[in-house]
Write a protein that holds these residues in place. Structure first.
Motif, mmCIF file in Angstrom:
data_model
loop_
_atom_site.group_PDB
_atom_site.id
_atom_site.type_symbol
_atom_site.label_atom_id
_atom_site.label_comp_id
_atom_site.label_asym_id
_atom_site.label_seq_id
_atom_site.Cartn_x
_atom_site.Cartn_y
_atom_site.Cartn_z
ATOM 1 N N LYS A 1 30.697 -7.476 4.312
ATOM 2 C CA LYS A 1 31.864 -7.144 5.140
ATOM 3 C C LYS A 1 31.472 -6.604 6.509
ATOM 4 N N THR A 2 30.215 -6.192 6.683
ATOM 5 C CA THR A 2 29.750 -5.747 7.999
ATOM 6 C C THR A 2 29.379 -6.926 8.893
ATOM 7 N N GLY A 3 29.317 -8.125 8.288
ATOM 8 C CA GLY A 3 28.918 -9.307 9.040
ATOM 9 C C GLY A 3 27.487 -9.710 8.796
ATOM 10 N N ASP A 4 26.736 -8.858 8.095
ATOM 11 C CA ASP A 4 25.355 -9.178 7.763
ATOM 12 C C ASP A 4 25.298 -9.920 6.431
ATOM 13 N N ALA A 5 24.178 -10.564 6.183
ATOM 14 C CA ALA A 5 23.950 -11.235 4.906
ATOM 15 C C ALA A 5 23.031 -10.367 4.055
ATOM 16 N N PHE A 6 23.425 -10.129 2.824
ATOM 17 C CA PHE A 6 22.537 -9.398 1.915
ATOM 18 C C PHE A 6 21.470 -10.374 1.407
ATOM 19 N N PRO A 7 20.294 -9.865 1.027
ATOM 20 C CA PRO A 7 19.212 -10.758 0.595
ATOM 21 C C PRO A 7 19.524 -11.460 -0.717
ATOM 22 N N THR A 8 19.266 -12.745 -0.745
ATOM 23 C CA THR A 8 19.418 -13.551 -1.957
ATOM 24 C C THR A 8 18.181 -14.421 -2.123
ATOM 25 N N ALA A 9 18.055 -15.023 -3.298
ATOM 26 C CA ALA A 9 16.934 -15.939 -3.507
ATOM 27 C C ALA A 9 17.002 -17.089 -2.508
ATOM 28 N N HIS A 10 18.214 -17.534 -2.164
ATOM 29 C CA HIS A 10 18.371 -18.670 -1.254
ATOM 30 C C HIS A 10 17.936 -18.323 0.165
ATOM 31 N N ASN A 11 18.439 -17.196 0.700
ATOM 32 C CA ASN A 11 18.104 -16.911 2.100
ATOM 33 C C ASN A 11 16.749 -16.246 2.279
ATOM 34 N N GLN A 12 16.110 -15.862 1.172
ATOM 35 C CA GLN A 12 14.764 -15.303 1.250
ATOM 36 C C GLN A 12 13.698 -16.281 0.776
ATOM 37 N N CYS A 13 14.109 -17.535 0.540
ATOM 38 C CA CYS A 13 13.168 -18.605 0.180
ATOM 39 C C CYS A 13 12.501 -18.385 -1.175
ATOM 40 N N TRP A 14 13.209 -17.775 -2.100
ATOM 41 C CA TRP A 14 12.703 -17.591 -3.454
ATOM 42 C C TRP A 14 13.255 -18.689 -4.360
ATOM 43 N N PRO A 15 12.616 -18.920 -5.509
ATOM 44 C CA PRO A 15 13.174 -19.882 -6.468
ATOM 45 C C PRO A 15 14.556 -19.452 -6.929
ATOM 46 N N GLU A 16 15.432 -20.428 -7.135
ATOM 47 C CA GLU A 16 16.815 -20.158 -7.513
ATOM 48 C C GLU A 16 17.048 -20.581 -8.965
ATOM 49 N N PRO A 17 17.421 -19.642 -9.828
ATOM 50 C CA PRO A 17 17.637 -19.984 -11.240
ATOM 51 C C PRO A 17 18.949 -20.730 -11.440
ATOM 52 N N PRO A 18 19.088 -21.442 -12.547
ATOM 53 C CA PRO A 18 20.390 -22.031 -12.854
ATOM 54 C C PRO A 18 21.364 -20.936 -13.292
ATOM 55 N N PRO A 19 22.663 -21.040 -12.944
ATOM 56 C CA PRO A 19 23.285 -22.161 -12.236
ATOM 57 C C PRO A 19 23.264 -22.029 -10.714
ATOM 58 N N TYR A 20 22.690 -20.943 -10.179
ATOM 59 C CA TYR A 20 22.706 -20.717 -8.729
ATOM 60 C C TYR A 20 22.101 -21.883 -7.957
ATOM 61 N N ILE A 21 21.132 -22.554 -8.562
ATOM 62 C CA ILE A 21 20.452 -23.659 -7.894
ATOM 63 C C ILE A 21 21.389 -24.838 -7.636
ATOM 64 N N LEU A 22 22.531 -24.878 -8.333
ATOM 65 C CA LEU A 22 23.504 -25.947 -8.100
ATOM 66 C C LEU A 22 24.145 -25.841 -6.719
ATOM 67 N N GLY A 23 23.906 -24.743 -6.002
ATOM 68 C CA GLY A 23 24.401 -24.593 -4.649
ATOM 69 C C GLY A 23 23.637 -25.405 -3.624
ATOM 70 N N ASN A 24 22.528 -26.038 -4.031
ATOM 71 C CA ASN A 24 21.782 -26.886 -3.107
ATOM 72 C C ASN A 24 22.631 -28.071 -2.666
#
Length: 289
Positions: A87-110
């Motif tokens: 809500k501040t306009g910043d992005a919190f760290p995630t596996a996607h934006n930090q270039c980490w492996p993405e587990p299922p089902p999150y990887i379906l966002g590719n």
């Protein structure tokens, strides 16, 4: 930053589909090829409990509903904390934006998925950071699963679908199940069902209206008239949720070749379109003075 570079599409995906006729191989659905989608959200199922919803009112602000009764208190606290950052306009760290492996089902966002169907294995390749999952066909999970980034996946063909069962996903600091940072525990169990559906207006709606605001990144073939690939999934995790929940995603045929989406760590968020704050010096040191 991200750069999309076309690479040669692997054409051996469906070589084994015609083999072994007479023993059931002819009934294997052809899911092979390159598929694309323009949105990273999940779609709620027609019936039953669906995924955590975005309560921000904007597709580009990742504020999950931390009041969702399926979330256990510790998980709700994480979703709430992430939403406050968003809500501040910043992005919190995630596996996607930090270039980490993405587990299922999150990887379906590719944005792109390439499916290679082989006799004893189905290989699922994802465009973001060249991630790969390997599904062993007609196999069982080992008695003691060694945790891994994508977990241990076994699958089988059931009627017109490929059913994939995954357990043993590594629990890591950035491991999450959706774009709101919903966490998981070692009890995570994901079942996916890959099957083809007719391209009706309802089925295609998520593809037509999706997209990444501010990014010219349309990956689907809008002239494609054939069947779409639908992936239904169910998530169980007694450590995180009070109940199982389900969702699904829909893929259109991709526009062109399978892309190589190189993830390079940097401070720019491509969804919000702004740089994240980084520490800066408040004084200047001058040598010799």
């Amino acid at each position: 930053m991200h750069r999309s570079v076309p690479v040669a599409c692997l054409l051996m995906a469906s070589l084994v589909l015609g083999e072994g006729k007479g023993n059931g191989a002819e009934a294997v659905p052809d899911l092979s090829g390159v598929w694309g989608r323009n949105t990273i959200d999940y779609i709620a199922p027609e019936t039953g409990k669906g995924p955590v919803k975005n309560i921000s009112g904007s597709r580009n602000m990742m504020v999950g509903d931390f009041h969702d009764p399926m979330l256990k208190p510790w998980a709700a606290d994480i979703v709430k904390r992430n939403g406050e950052i968003a809500k501040t306009g910043d992005a919190f760290p995630t596996a996607h934006n930090q270039c980490w492996p993405e587990p299922p089902p999150y990887i379906l966002g590719n944005q792109q998925l390439q499916i290679l169907q082989q006799r004893d294995q189905v290989t699922l390749m994802y465009s973001h950071s060249s991630q790969v999952r390997r599904v062993r066909l007609n196999a069982t999970h080992p008695a003691n699963v060694m945790p891994s980034w994508y977990g241990d996946s076994v699958g089988h063909y059931e009627a017109d679908a490929l059913v994939v069962d995954t357990v043993g996903v590594t629990v890591a600091p950035l491991s999450s199940l959706d774009r709101y940072g919903t966490p998981h525990t070692e009890a995570l169990h994901v079942v996916e069902r890959y099957h083809m559906v007719e391209q009706t207006p309802t089925a295609a709606e998520p593809l037509r209206n999706g997209g990444f605001q501010g990014v010219n990144d349309d990956v689907i073939d809008r002239n494609y008239k054939g069947k779409l690939l639908r992936v239904d999934f169910t998530v169980e995790d007694s450590g995180t949720f009070t109940m199982p929940w389900s969702g699904y995603v829909v893929y259109n045929r991709a526009n062109g070749q399978f892309i190589e989406d190189v993830c390079a760590e940097n401070i720019h968020d491509y969804v919000t379109g702004r740089d994240s704050a980084v520490p800066t010096a408040k004084t200047t040191l001058l040598s010799g003075r």
